[in-house]
Write a protein that holds these residues in place. Structure first.
Motif, PDB file in Angstrom:
ATOM      1  N   PRO A 170       0.815  -1.221   0.000  1.00  0.00           N
ATOM      2  CA  PRO A 170       0.000   0.000   0.000  1.00  0.00           C
ATOM      3  C   PRO A 170       0.850   1.274   0.000  1.00  0.00           C
ATOM      4  CG  PRO A 170      -0.929  -1.598   1.523  1.00  0.00           C
ATOM      5  CD  PRO A 170       0.387  -2.161   1.071  1.00  0.00           C
ATOM      6  N   LYS A 171       1.964   1.244   0.721  1.00  0.00           N
ATOM      7  CA  LYS A 171       2.835   2.425   0.770  1.00  0.00           C
ATOM      8  C   LYS A 171       3.462   2.696  -0.588  1.00  0.00           C
ATOM      9  CE  LYS A 171       4.649   5.710   3.278  1.00  0.00           C
ATOM     10  NZ  LYS A 171       3.785   6.731   3.931  1.00  0.00           N
ATOM     11  N   THR A 172       3.899   1.629  -1.262  1.00  0.00           N
ATOM     12  CA  THR A 172       4.480   1.781  -2.593  1.00  0.00           C
ATOM     13  C   THR A 172       3.438   2.295  -3.580  1.00  0.00           C
ATOM     14  OG1 THR A 172       6.008  -0.035  -2.149  1.00  0.00           O
ATOM     15  CG2 THR A 172       5.735   0.612  -4.444  1.00  0.00           C
ATOM     16  N   MET A 173       2.199   1.781  -3.458  1.00  0.00           N
ATOM     17  CA  MET A 173       1.118   2.245  -4.326  1.00  0.00           C
ATOM     18  C   MET A 173       0.849   3.730  -4.115  1.00  0.00           C
ATOM     19  SD  MET A 173      -0.126  -0.102  -6.346  1.00  0.00           S
ATOM     20  CE  MET A 173      -1.814   0.370  -6.682  1.00  0.00           C
ATOM     21  N   GLN A 174       0.948   4.159  -2.860  1.00  0.00           N
ATOM     22  CA  GLN A 174       0.728   5.569  -2.553  1.00  0.00           C
ATOM     23  C   GLN A 174       1.779   6.447  -3.228  1.00  0.00           C
ATOM     24  OE1 GLN A 174       0.121   6.455   1.625  1.00  0.00           O
ATOM     25  NE2 GLN A 174       1.003   8.475   1.400  1.00  0.00           N
ATOM     26  N   TRP A 175       3.043   6.038  -3.140  1.00  0.00           N
ATOM     27  CA  TRP A 175       4.107   6.801  -3.768  1.00  0.00           C
ATOM     28  C   TRP A 175       4.002   6.754  -5.287  1.00  0.00           C
ATOM     29  CZ3 TRP A 175       6.580  10.482  -1.568  1.00  0.00           C
ATOM     30  CH2 TRP A 175       6.825  10.444  -0.190  1.00  0.00           C
ATOM     31  N   LEU A 176       3.500   5.645  -5.816  1.00  0.00           N
ATOM     32  CA  LEU A 176       3.311   5.541  -7.261  1.00  0.00           C
ATOM     33  C   LEU A 176       2.261   6.533  -7.739  1.00  0.00           C
ATOM     34  CD1 LEU A 176       3.875   4.117  -9.946  1.00  0.00           C
ATOM     35  CD2 LEU A 176       2.149   2.415  -9.332  1.00  0.00           C
ATOM     36  N   ILE A 177       1.169   6.650  -6.986  1.00  0.00           N
ATOM     37  CA  ILE A 177       0.131   7.627  -7.321  1.00  0.00           C
ATOM     38  C   ILE A 177       0.709   9.032  -7.311  1.00  0.00           C
ATOM     39  CG2 ILE A 177      -1.831   8.830  -6.272  1.00  0.00           C
ATOM     40  CD1 ILE A 177      -2.883   6.729  -7.938  1.00  0.00           C
ATOM     41  N   TYR A 178       1.503   9.342  -6.289  1.00  0.00           N
ATOM     42  CA  TYR A 178       2.111  10.673  -6.207  1.00  0.00           C
ATOM     43  C   TYR A 178       3.031  10.935  -7.398  1.00  0.00           C
ATOM     44  CZ  TYR A 178       0.505  10.874  -1.340  1.00  0.00           C
ATOM     45  OH  TYR A 178      -0.261  10.894  -0.200  1.00  0.00           O
TER      46      TYR A 178
END
Length: 247
Positions: A170-178
């Motif tokens: 989930p954290k990696t997905m968040q940074w990917l969105i950013y």
């Protein structure tokens, strides 16, 4: 880009999308039953009728849409490639593990149909502005696809299907969105220097910021209304904002 509306192309895209969604819906039923059954066409008559009607209209308006047979064939191939993981064959297990490719392929398909085809019909797909528009549309669609990946993560895991959400934390997905949002936001400024008006630029940036806001709300549990009217509605919002800004 001040391209006049090609209503035949709009009708072609609408009906082709209708075919694609219902084709995918029928294949999902085959995947659930772990076999291809022609009886499923009878059990889902609405989907079958919509596919037949969509194909009929596509064939009728194709010659007037300004698109080439090659472009339409590529769009069909992209749709088939995305649906391959749903075919109930053991030989295709590898396709169900291509999480990154699945999400990117879907975003690319939406870009191809909604940006490349209209530009190609006017021989503008490889102009500087045209390339920027296609890159912008791809990044925008990638954000929306990631939101749907997050929604489907539990269902995909149950069925052994992979996506970015199942393969990344989930954290990696968040940074990917950013990262995707930052690229999209910066790319819009490049468009501002390549032919679009200040009003159109503001419309694009407002649409991007609204999509990021929708992402924040998607981190909470949301229902069908949120995804099918709000998240999918981001495509309508971008169209509405840029159309108003172009008047």
């Amino acid at each position: 880009m001040h391209i006049p509306f090609n209503y035949y192309l709009i009708l072609l895209v609408f009906c082709a999308t209708l075919c694609s969604y219902n084709f995918h819906y029928i294949l999902a039923g085959c995947f659930a039953q772990k076999k291809i059954s022609w009886q499923l066409l009878l059990r889902r008559p609405t989907a079958t009728i919509l596919i037949l009607c969509g194909i009929t209209v596509v064939l009728f308006v194709f010659s007037r849409s300004g698109t080439s047979l090659i472009d339409i064939s590529v769009a069909c191939l992209l749709t088939l490639l995305y649906s391959i993981p749903l075919l109930p064959f053991k030989q295709l297990n590898f396709a169900r593990k291509a999480g990154f490719l699945k999400t990117v392929l879907l975003a690319f398909t939406w870009m191809f149909v909604t940006a490349y085809l209209p530009l190609a019909a006017n021989q503008l797909q490889f102009s500087t502005t045209g390339m920027l528009i296609m890159a912008k549309r791809f990044l925008f669609m990638l954000m929306l696809c990631i939101l749907f990946d997050n929604r489907d993560i539990n269902v995909d895991k149950v069925h052994g299907l992979h996506s970015l959400a199942t393969d990344l934390s989930p954290k990696t997905m968040q940074w990917l969105i950013y990262a995707v949002f930052t690229l999209l936001f910066v790319l819009n400024f490049f468009l501002g220097k390549n032919g679009i008006t200040a009003g159109q630029l503001m419309a694009l940036q407002l649409s991007a910021l609204t999509t990021l806001l929708v992402y924040y709300y998607s981190r909470r549990k949301q229902g069908y209304f949120f995804y099918y009217f709000i998240v999918d509605g981001m495509m309508v919002l971008m169209t509405l904002l840029t159309t108003v800004a172009s008047i």
